[in-house]
Motif scaffolding. Structure first.
Motif, short mmCIF file in Angstrom:
data_model
loop_
_atom_site.label_atom_id
_atom_site.label_comp_id
_atom_site.label_asym_id
_atom_site.label_seq_id
_atom_site.Cartn_x
_atom_site.Cartn_y
_atom_site.Cartn_z
N UNK A 1 0.82 -1.21 0.00
CA UNK A 1 0.00 0.00 0.00
C UNK A 1 0.86 1.26 0.00
N UNK A 2 1.97 1.24 0.75
CA UNK A 2 2.81 2.42 0.82
C UNK A 2 3.51 2.70 -0.52
N UNK A 3 3.79 1.63 -1.29
CA UNK A 3 4.38 1.84 -2.62
C UNK A 3 3.38 2.50 -3.56
N UNK A 4 2.13 2.04 -3.50
CA UNK A 4 1.08 2.65 -4.31
C UNK A 4 0.90 4.13 -3.92
N UNK A 5 0.85 4.37 -2.62
CA UNK A 5 0.67 5.75 -2.16
C UNK A 5 1.81 6.64 -2.62
N UNK A 6 3.04 6.11 -2.57
CA UNK A 6 4.19 6.88 -3.00
C UNK A 6 4.12 7.18 -4.50
N UNK A 7 3.65 6.21 -5.29
CA UNK A 7 3.54 6.40 -6.73
C UNK A 7 2.49 7.47 -7.05
N UNK A 8 1.34 7.39 -6.38
CA UNK A 8 0.30 8.39 -6.64
C UNK A 8 0.75 9.78 -6.17
N UNK A 9 1.48 9.84 -5.07
CA UNK A 9 1.98 11.13 -4.59
C UNK A 9 2.96 11.73 -5.59
N UNK A 10 3.70 10.87 -6.30
CA UNK A 10 4.66 11.35 -7.30
C UNK A 10 3.97 11.82 -8.58
N UNK A 11 2.69 11.40 -8.78
CA UNK A 11 1.96 11.86 -9.96
C UNK A 11 1.41 10.77 -10.84
N UNK A 12 1.47 9.51 -10.41
CA UNK A 12 0.91 8.43 -11.22
C UNK A 12 -0.61 8.59 -11.36
N UNK B 1 -2.39 2.34 -11.42
CA UNK B 1 -1.36 1.42 -10.91
C UNK B 1 -1.84 0.00 -11.14
N UNK B 2 -1.02 -0.80 -11.83
CA UNK B 2 -1.30 -2.24 -11.97
C UNK B 2 -0.06 -2.99 -11.53
N UNK B 3 -0.26 -4.15 -10.94
CA UNK B 3 0.86 -4.93 -10.40
C UNK B 3 1.27 -6.04 -11.35
N UNK B 4 2.54 -6.38 -11.29
CA UNK B 4 3.08 -7.52 -12.03
C UNK B 4 2.95 -8.77 -11.17
N UNK B 5 2.81 -9.97 -11.75
CA UNK B 5 2.73 -10.21 -13.20
C UNK B 5 1.45 -9.60 -13.79
N UNK B 6 1.58 -9.09 -15.01
CA UNK B 6 0.49 -8.35 -15.63
C UNK B 6 -0.62 -9.27 -16.11
#
Length: 396
Positions: free
Chosen positions: A102-113, A116-121
């Motif tokens: 969750x914190x990785x997703x939050x960091x990505x959205x805070x950066x401007x994403x 978000x989709x996770x691998x494996x795709x």
């Protein structure tokens, strides 16, 4: 399944430009194959954030598929740099990463994403999200273009409205012909409005000046069209002669009643400054109260403005009234925006406006008088309508 099957009736998404940014060669080519199989014809690949940013200006993508963990510049930093550039603030950035906390997703959205989709795709999910974001971008672009075109057309219409009114050269010509100095202030609201004014010297009575001030109900295109309708009528309406202001106003009203849509109306003052009689003769169709004062007066005198607005009843009758206007005297006319400014639970009204201008009655510079007045009005409260203010000064 091709993109056309998914987007019937929507813009051609297959022509959209997609940039794939991933340091893993296998992932890059997998994504390239998926997109090309789905019909996308313009796909660019980049090895990391540095490589991608170098390609942005030339490729100008409509969407970015971005990996997060890359050498030299990772996806987080690339997002931040994109959002710092006005050209790319609205660009969809679809992050695809093996980081699923969750914190990785939050960091990505805070950066401007954007997403978000996770691998494996999951290929179907990835392609569906790509199409959704491209559709949104295409629709947003269409909306932006429509807004820009509409704003340009409204600005053109606003300029046409302003050209209905006398400019500095016309005011100078009136001064030469009549000895009356005319100062005018017109500030349109954010929308098209219904204010306009005009004047014309009387060739049969040297020094006499006919004038009018109009304010249509409502805003927008409808109010603007009405100003053009009435302006055409006024160009065909004789002023002076045996008819006084009341007769002129009644004639204008009869013609306007046949043209205005139901429920629309206008307030109007028609007047004539007669230097020989030393007065203003006028008729009012629900206009604001005219104000006059002579040299040495301590306060302005307000006239009666009662009268049925134009466009409501074809047989309306109006009264001609008089106010004194000796040499050196001044006449002040204004639209209702000047008296509808909120003041507490009430509005400024005519009396409040008279109080506001009283300290400046004898300011010798008419333009300065209007500048001080408009500054005072803006300091009083918000003005949400066209503001017209006119000052006519007889030569002393």
């Amino acid at each position: 399944m091709t993109d056309a099957a998914h987007t019937a009736g929507l813009p051609d998404l297959q022509a959209c430009r997609i940039m794939v940014v991933d340091d893993n060669r296998v992932n890059r080519h997998l994504l390239l194959a998926l997109l090309e199989r789905d019909g996308f014809r313009s796909v660019e690949i980049a090895e990391d954030g540095v490589d991608a940013l170098e390609r942005m200006a030339a490729f100008r993508p409509d969407l970015i598929l971005l990996d997060l963990m890359m050498p030299r510049m990772d996806g987080f930093e690339m997002c931040r740099r994109l959002r710092a550039d006005p050209d790319w603030q609205d660009l969809p950035v679809l992050v695809q990463s093996s980081l699923n906390r969750a914190e990785d997703r939050a960091k990505a959205f805070a950066a401007g994403a954007t997403d978000y989709v996770t691998k494996p795709l999951n290929a179907l999910e990835l392609l569906a999200r790509v199409r959704i974001h491209l559709q949104k971008r295409a629709l947003l672009r269409d909306l932006t273009q429509f807004r820009q075109r509409t704003e340009a057309e409204l600005a053109f219409a606003r300029r046409m409205q302003e050209r209905l009114m006398p400019g500095p050269e016309r005011c100078a010509a009136v001064h030469s012909a009549t000895g009356i100095t005319v100062n005018a202030h017109f500030a349109p609201s954010s929308e098209l409005g219904g204010d306009f004014w005009g004047m014309r010297p009387d060739p049969r009575h040297p020094g006499r000046l006919h004038l009018y001030l109009v304010d249509f109900s409502g805003h927008g295109v409808g109010a603007a069209l009405n100003t053009f309708r009435l302006h055409a009528i006024l160009q065909q309406t004789p002023f002076g002669g045996s008819d006084g202001p009341a007769d002129v106003l009644a004639a204008i009203n009869r013609r306007l009643c046949t043209l205005l849509p139901r429920g629309q109306f206008a307030t109007m003052l028609v007047g004539e400054i007669d230097p020989q009689a030393g007065c203003l003769r006028y008729a009012s169709a629900g206009s604001t109260k005219p104000m006059v004062w002579a040299p040495g007066d301590a306060a302005p005198m307000m006239g009666d403005s009662a009268g049925l607005p134009l466009g409501l009843a074809g047989q309306a009758v109006y009264d001609t009234r008089e106010l004194p206007l000796p040499p050196g005297g001044r006449l002040f006319l204004y639209s209702d925006a000047a008296i509808e400014i909120p003041v507490g639970r009430d509005v400024l009204d005519d009396t409040g406006l008279a109080t506001l201008i009283t300290p400046h009655l004898h300011e010798p510079d008419g333009a300065r008088f209007l500048s001080v007045l408009t500054d005072g009005l803006h300091a009083t409260g918000p003005i949400d309508d066209d503001l017209t203010a006119l000052l006519f000064t007889r030569t002393a």
